[in-house]
Design an enzyme around this catalytic site. Sequence first.
Site, short mmCIF file in Angstrom:
data_model
loop_
_atom_site.label_atom_id
_atom_site.label_comp_id
_atom_site.label_asym_id
_atom_site.label_seq_id
_atom_site.Cartn_x
_atom_site.Cartn_y
_atom_site.Cartn_z
CG ASN A 11 6.38 -5.92 -6.74
OD1 ASN A 11 6.45 -6.18 -5.53
ND2 ASN A 11 6.11 -4.71 -7.20
CE LYS A 13 2.52 -4.49 -7.47
NZ LYS A 13 1.79 -3.48 -8.21
CG HIS A 99 6.94 -0.36 -7.50
ND1 HIS A 99 5.68 0.14 -7.35
CD2 HIS A 99 6.83 -1.44 -8.31
CE1 HIS A 99 4.83 -0.62 -8.04
NE2 HIS A 99 5.50 -1.59 -8.63
CD GLU A 101 2.19 -0.46 -6.20
OE1 GLU A 101 2.74 -1.25 -5.43
OE2 GLU A 101 1.55 -0.83 -7.22
CD GLU A 170 6.73 -2.03 -12.67
OE1 GLU A 170 6.41 -3.21 -12.78
OE2 GLU A 170 6.63 -1.41 -11.60
N GLY A 176 -1.47 -3.03 -12.20
CA GLY A 176 -2.61 -3.53 -11.44
C GLY A 176 -3.95 -3.19 -12.06
CB SER A 214 -1.55 -5.44 -16.64
OG SER A 214 -2.18 -4.65 -15.64
#
Length: 252
Positions: A11, A13, A99, A101, A170, A176, A214
């Site tokens: 991903n 991003k 996701h 985010e 996730e 991150g 991560s």
Amino acid sequence: MNSKKKLIAGNWKMNGGLAANEALLKAIMAGLGDGGGAACDVAVAVPAPYLAQVQSLTFGSAVAVASQDVSQHEAGAFTGEVSVAMLKEFGVRYALVGHSERRQYHGETDVVVAEKAQRALAAGVTPIICVGETLQEREAGQTESVVKRQLAAVIHLNGHCISEVVVAYEPVWAIGTGRTASPEQAQAVHAVLRAQLAAASEHADRIRLLYGGSMNAANAAQLLSQPDIDGGLVGGASLKAPDFLQIIAAAR
Ligand code: PGA
């Protein structure tokens, strides 16, 4: 339970650029070698403006193209959105859906996530549906109830079997942050998700459950050896070819 082929999806991003994408993909494809060289399926979820570039660079290779989102709408007055029909024109195989985010910064609810998954499936694009709890929710003992609620929203998609999707667990606190869930923590949640899927479908064993947050070259093998972890959704480490290749190599 783990007889299916694993899937490692990068991903990117909101990272990349024409030159950097080309260098990264060429290094990944060279690392995979002729005939793909991977025992698992590989995909990269790229920013929408680069879909054409990535489609042409990866054409005929073992690297599948994924989008980072898809509109729940078919077409029309939805400024800034990208429809699944458009994604299909650029060879997109998978679409990330929900996701964290997107949920966090774009207000995507469970209902919207389900609509997006439905829209992708109807067009033959496999949704990679992301679920996961925040740190606050984990500390409040709500991990199970949160991921179950998020999965419940997508478990009965009209006219489709849940076995057609990919699910990515996730934990938001691991994304991150360099703070990975331990293999045991991840497996525990994956087992919960698998049980929920098994209650809804006789094909639950076929569904790939990815771990994300991560994942890196050092921890991938241990995470991927857990019985219910069928692959990875990899952010930061997917931007470095050697790291991404090592994760792919760990996915046997
Ligand atoms: P990370 O991101 O690997 O950089 O933690 C994972 C993701 O958000 O999909």
